[in-house]
Design an enzyme around this catalytic site. Structure first.
Site, PDB file in Angstrom:
ATOM      1  N   HIS A  61       0.797  -1.197  -0.001  1.00 32.12           N
ATOM      2  CA  HIS A  61       0.126  -0.059  -0.039  1.00 32.12           C
ATOM      3  C   HIS A  61       0.747   1.197   0.095  1.00 32.12           C
ATOM      4  CE1 HIS A  61       0.769  -0.655   4.379  1.00 32.12           C
ATOM      5  NE2 HIS A  61       0.734   0.551   4.513  1.00 32.12           N
ATOM      6  N   HIS A  63       1.002   5.521   1.176  1.00 33.19           N
ATOM      7  CA  HIS A  63       0.382   6.485   1.956  1.00 33.19           C
ATOM      8  C   HIS A  63       0.971   7.972   1.515  1.00 33.19           C
ATOM      9  CE1 HIS A  63      -0.864   4.604   5.966  1.00 33.19           C
ATOM     10  NE2 HIS A  63      -0.207   3.652   5.556  1.00 33.19           N
ATOM     11  N   TYR A 126       2.934   9.530  11.649  1.00 28.80           N
ATOM     12  CA  TYR A 126       2.217   8.193  11.114  1.00 28.80           C
ATOM     13  C   TYR A 126       2.717   7.587   9.916  1.00 28.80           C
ATOM     14  CZ  TYR A 126      -1.078   4.684   9.885  1.00 28.80           C
ATOM     15  OH  TYR A 126      -1.651   3.318   9.184  1.00 28.80           O
ATOM     16  N   GLN A 130       5.454   4.059   9.193  1.00 31.88           N
ATOM     17  CA  GLN A 130       5.064   2.983   8.488  1.00 31.88           C
ATOM     18  C   GLN A 130       5.927   1.847   8.177  1.00 31.88           C
ATOM     19  OE1 GLN A 130       1.417   1.767   8.374  1.00 31.88           O
ATOM     20  NE2 GLN A 130       1.943   3.452   9.800  1.00 31.88           N
TER      21      GLN A 130
END
Length: 133
Positions: A61, A63, A126, A130
């Site tokens: 994924h 971000h 955040y 990750q």
């Protein structure tokens, strides 16, 4: 108020936290694929007039923390980010199609949240954390 920008007839500060996943959550965003993806995403942002403030890519994924103008329509720039990046990644790394049964790179859905000044530092932290496990 350091993030506040001025436009014609407006003053704004707009950031979005965006996350999307690889189709079937395949762990293919590594090595050269990850490097190419970062390059492609930053080029798309530059060409479309928004900036990527933070970027992090895990194996399955992505971000992003995006800073944009009020004129930007979220579905349009996400379509550009996912569609164009998928097309270029398959062009640069054709072996990925084997992992995805010849299909699409990205899952069709995505997550997006607005970021206020009070939470921007939290979202940045955040995204940066990750890869730390």
């Amino acid at each position: 108020m350091s993030n506040v920008k001025k436009g014609r007839g407006c003053v704004y500060s707009i950031q979005y936290h965006i996350v999307w996943c690889v189709k079937y959550r395949r762990k293919v965003l590594t090595g050269v694929v990850e490097e190419k993806l970062e390059e492609i995403l930053f080029n798309i942002a530059e060409e479309n007039g928004f900036t990527i403030e933070e970027y992090n890519c895990d194996q399955d994924h992505v971000h992003l923390l995006i800073d944009c103008k009020p004129q930007h329509y979220i579905p349009n720039f996400i379509k550009a980010l996912k569609g164009v990046s998928g097309r270029f990644i398959f062009k640069e790394c054709p072996w990925l199609k084997d992992s995805l049964w010849g299909g699409h790179l990205w899952n069709p859905s995505y997550f997006v949240a607005t970021v206020s000044e009070n939470t921007q530092a939290q979202v940045r932290a955040y995204i940066q954390s990750q890869k730390e496990k």
